[in-house]
Design a protein around this motif. Structure first.
Motif, short mmCIF file in Angstrom:
data_model
loop_
_atom_site.label_atom_id
_atom_site.label_comp_id
_atom_site.label_asym_id
_atom_site.label_seq_id
_atom_site.Cartn_x
_atom_site.Cartn_y
_atom_site.Cartn_z
N HIS A 170 0.79 -1.73 0.03
CA HIS A 170 -0.26 0.50 -0.29
C HIS A 170 0.87 1.43 0.17
N ALA A 171 2.55 1.43 0.69
CA ALA A 171 2.92 2.31 0.68
C ALA A 171 2.99 2.52 -1.03
N ARG A 172 3.84 1.71 -1.58
CA ARG A 172 4.16 1.62 -2.73
C ARG A 172 3.23 2.08 -4.00
N ALA A 173 2.31 1.86 -3.59
CA ALA A 173 0.89 2.12 -4.27
C ALA A 173 0.67 3.72 -4.35
N LEU A 174 0.09 4.06 -3.13
CA LEU A 174 0.57 5.92 -2.59
C LEU A 174 1.47 6.35 -2.93
N ALA A 175 2.85 6.15 -3.36
CA ALA A 175 4.16 6.45 -3.94
C ALA A 175 3.44 6.51 -5.50
N TYR A 176 3.19 5.43 -6.10
CA TYR A 176 3.10 5.72 -7.68
C TYR A 176 1.79 6.60 -7.51
N ALA A 177 -0.06 6.90 -7.13
CA ALA A 177 -0.52 7.33 -6.97
C ALA A 177 -0.29 9.34 -7.28
N ASP A 178 1.04 9.15 -6.26
CA ASP A 178 1.59 10.50 -5.91
C ASP A 178 2.40 10.86 -7.27
N THR A 179 3.17 10.16 -7.94
CA THR A 179 4.27 10.28 -8.38
C THR A 179 2.46 10.72 -10.27
N ALA A 180 1.39 10.20 -9.90
CA ALA A 180 0.29 9.87 -11.52
C ALA A 180 -0.36 11.36 -11.33
#
Length: 541
Positions: A170-180
């Motif tokens: 979930h932490a990686r999911a949030l990081a990628y969402a921030d980039t998107a």
């Protein structure tokens, strides 16, 4: 007596309040109506796919146009049917390679990764995403790439349900969402939906609910986008403990999914689980059956696993409730007979029980409907067996008749040859042998085959020609029943699909048979891969 009359007046006074229709009831009725017309919505998508597919096949030689058409066909399939979307992701990938266009190549990989994730193939999804080079993508495609990464890690965490690994996913999911989010246009659907996704992951539930209202106010919000955002909002309201609002949002999402012929969806499954938890077994059974059909049609593996568990619970409870209600029916029939004077006093209880019994009756009717469908399938199977038996009977009769005729001819030839051979009159014997016309015999054999076949399939030529344009249809002389091309596909209709066997039966080389088949299929209005299936669907008399 006055007390009973007063009770009746009170009962009638509160009836309109009971009969009031809630928003959820209205949405349930709308969903049932949408499901009743589901085949029409599916047909609309199939029609769009057919038009695009025809254009794709007609654009041979123009790889750039075929790439764009392939993308549009993929978009139609991606939330509708996994295996077809996978096929077109491969086609656009090959077209991108032929065009030698790095950006299109990366876009093709991105499309493949999306459907792999939708089907539950996590390992393949991550392998494909790792091969994508985001630097070659345009900003909108970069947005899709990073948001797809976020979705992949989020779905993997939800699927694993592991306390050790899930937080990291979930932490990686949030990081990628921030980039998107860096590539999203402010105020757009993409930005708001990613912010809603992020609000769910960070448990900022009030923010997530507010974002849904912003999404609903977007002027160009599509039905599919509404389905996705409503489904996410339903999860938020579930976490907030507002189950009634969550139920309404799930109904909204499911209605939009049905109307857009979307099969890769979670709303219907969540609806069934919600109804099951509330004890609404009728709707739980209807929705889990529909969710199971959608997941099987799309081939969403992880969804089928989730559904199977809830489905078994609902099926078990349905059987138990029906059995209990059958027993209750006998008990209450006895009570009604013994306590006839207390009917008004127990009106509320009786009314509630009657409603439960009606639900059970509708469940039984649904089960009977399924049995009727199975009987119809058996009837069609019996029809197919009767057709096969008819074909066998006709051709067995033809076989024995022809063999008898040839045996008679051989016997006559043997008798005719006995005398010249006994007298060593070899010239006369040779003359008799030369009198055999093999070509005419083969023509008679084929004409006999044609006669029997057209007796079994009198409309074969007409329905065969329907697969071609008028100028490409087969027109035969009056004295000819079938030509070579029609005869090849007549054998295929009889179930003889092996080209080598067909070549031996018709006296041609196998290459000639392949040439005939290829030439015919290339002129057809339907795709090559569907042509033989359409031939085998031509009915016998």
């Amino acid at each position: 007596m006055k007390f009973l009359l007063l009770l009746c007046v009170c009962f009638l006074g509160v009836w309109p309040a009971w009969a009031a229709v809630s928003p959820a009831d209205s949405l349930l009725a709308e969903l049932r109506t949408a499901l009743a017309h589901q085949h029409e919505y599916d047909a609309q998508r199939w029609n769009r796919i057919t038009v695009l597919t025809d254009a794709f096949h007609s654009a041979k030689g123009n790889d750039a146009a075929r790439f764009e058409l392939g993308l549009r066909i993929y978009d139609e399939y991606k939330a509708f049917k996994y295996d077809s979307a996978f096929v077109y992701s491969q086609k656009i990938s090959r077209l991108a390679e032929r065009l030698d266009n790095p950006e299109k190549t990366e876009v093709a990989k991105l499309k493949l990764a999306f459907i792999l994730l939708s089907s539950g193939l996590f390992k393949e999804t991550f392998e494909t995403l790792e091969s994508v080079r985001p630097a070659r993508l345009r900003a909108p495609d970069k947005l899709d790439f990073y948001f797809l990464q976020a979705r992949a890690y989020s779905d993997l965490g939800d699927f694993n349900q592991d306390a050790v690994y899930r937080p990291a996913y979930h932490a990686r999911a949030l990081a990628y969402a921030d980039t998107a989010l860096q590539f999203a246009r402010p105020g757009s659907y993409e930005q708001l939906s990613m912010q809603q996704f992020r609000a769910v992951k960070t448990r900022n539930l009030a923010r997530g609910a507010a974002l849904y209202h912003q999404l609903r106010r977007l002027p160009d919000l599509s039905l599919h986008q509404l389905a996705v955002s409503a489904s996410t909002a339903a999860y938020i309201y579930t976490l907030l403990g507002r189950d009634d609002r969550a139920f309404e949002l799930l109904l909204t999402s499911a209605i939009a999914d049905v109307k857009t012929a979307t099969k890769e969806t979670v709303a219907m499954f969540q609806l069934s689980n919600y109804c099951y938890q509330r004890g609404d077994l009728e709707n739980a059974y209807t929705f889990i059956k529909e969710a199971r059909a959608q997941a099987a049609f799309y081939k969403a593996r992880q969804r089928q696993i989730e559904i199977s568990h809830v489905s078994s619970l609902i099926e078990s409870r349905k059987i138990n409730i029906i059995e209990r209600q059958r027993k209750s029916l006998r008990v209450y029939a006895l009570l009604v007979t013994l306590l006839a004077l207390a009917v008004i006093g127990f009106a509320g209880l009786t009314f509630r029980q009657v409603r439960r019994l009606r639900r059970a009756g509708r469940l039984i009717s649904a089960t009977n409907g399924q049995l009727h469908a199975r009987n119809e399938e058996l009837r069609q199977l019996n029809h197919g067996l009767q057709e096969a038996n008819r074909i066998k009977e006709e051709y067995l009769a033809y076989y024995f008749h022809n063999n008898s005729r040839y045996i008679d001819k051989l016997e006559g030839l043997k008798k005719a040859l006995d005398a010249p051979l006994a007298g060593k009159q070899y010239a006369a014997a040779q003359k008799l042998a030369d009198g055999l016309n093999i070509k005419r015999e083969r023509q008679e054999l084929l004409r006999g085959f044609d006669t029997v076949f057209l007796r079994l399939f009198p409309r074969f030529i007409e329905q065969f020609n329907a697969l071609f344009r008028a100028e490409d249809s087969f027109q035969l002389p009056d004295d000819q029943l079938l030509n070579t091309e029609l005869r090849i596909f007549a054998l295929i209709r009889l179930g003889i699909t092996d080209s080598e066997q067909i070549s031996r039966m018709l006296g041609y080389s196998i290459n000639t048979i392949y040439t005939y088949k290829t030439r015919v299929k290339s002129r057809a209005l339907v795709p090559n891969e569907e042509f033989e299936a359409r031939i085998q669907a031509i009915p016998a008399v």
